[in-house]
Design a protein around this motif. Sequence first.
Motif, PDB file in Angstrom:
ATOM      1  N   GLU A 136       0.827  -1.205   0.000  1.00  0.00           N
ATOM      2  CA  GLU A 136       0.000   0.000   0.000  1.00  0.00           C
ATOM      3  C   GLU A 136       0.865   1.261   0.000  1.00  0.00           C
ATOM      4  OE1 GLU A 136      -3.299   0.383  -0.305  1.00  0.00           O
ATOM      5  OE2 GLU A 136      -3.433  -1.769  -0.619  1.00  0.00           O
ATOM      6  N   LYS A 137       1.951   1.230   0.749  1.00  0.00           N
ATOM      7  CA  LYS A 137       2.859   2.379   0.783  1.00  0.00           C
ATOM      8  C   LYS A 137       3.434   2.635  -0.608  1.00  0.00           C
ATOM      9  CE  LYS A 137       7.255   3.935   2.708  1.00  0.00           C
ATOM     10  NZ  LYS A 137       8.412   3.554   3.518  1.00  0.00           N
ATOM     11  N   SER A 138       3.821   1.584  -1.290  1.00  0.00           N
ATOM     12  CA  SER A 138       4.352   1.709  -2.638  1.00  0.00           C
ATOM     13  C   SER A 138       3.309   2.282  -3.584  1.00  0.00           C
ATOM     14  CB  SER A 138       4.834   0.348  -3.128  1.00  0.00           C
ATOM     15  OG  SER A 138       5.267   0.434  -4.454  1.00  0.00           O
ATOM     16  N   SER A 139       2.073   1.838  -3.457  1.00  0.00           N
ATOM     17  CA  SER A 139       0.988   2.337  -4.308  1.00  0.00           C
ATOM     18  C   SER A 139       0.739   3.817  -4.066  1.00  0.00           C
ATOM     19  CB  SER A 139      -0.299   1.560  -4.043  1.00  0.00           C
ATOM     20  OG  SER A 139      -0.129   0.212  -4.378  1.00  0.00           O
ATOM     21  N   VAL A 140       0.730   4.209  -2.806  1.00  0.00           N
ATOM     22  CA  VAL A 140       0.488   5.617  -2.473  1.00  0.00           C
ATOM     23  C   VAL A 140       1.617   6.495  -3.003  1.00  0.00           C
ATOM     24  CG1 VAL A 140       0.360   7.264  -0.554  1.00  0.00           C
ATOM     25  CG2 VAL A 140      -0.991   5.166  -0.493  1.00  0.00           C
TER      26      VAL A 140
END
Length: 64
Positions: free
Chosen positions: A34-38
């Motif tokens: 999720e951090k990578s996506s954000v």
Amino acid sequence: MDVASLALSLISLQAGNAQQQVATSVLKSNLDSEKSSVLTLLGAGTPSLANVGAGIGGNLNISA
């Protein structure tokens, strides 16, 4: 408390601990994803000029 029930409770505790470790590992993996996506959506890092027209983002000669 007899020996059989004590052994069974220890095995149950160990199984619960193993499940908790797996759940923590999966949660960390999901949070990293999720951090990578954000960061991708926010455009962190260098800005991308992939979707702009020709000549946009090039050098500008202001000496003239």
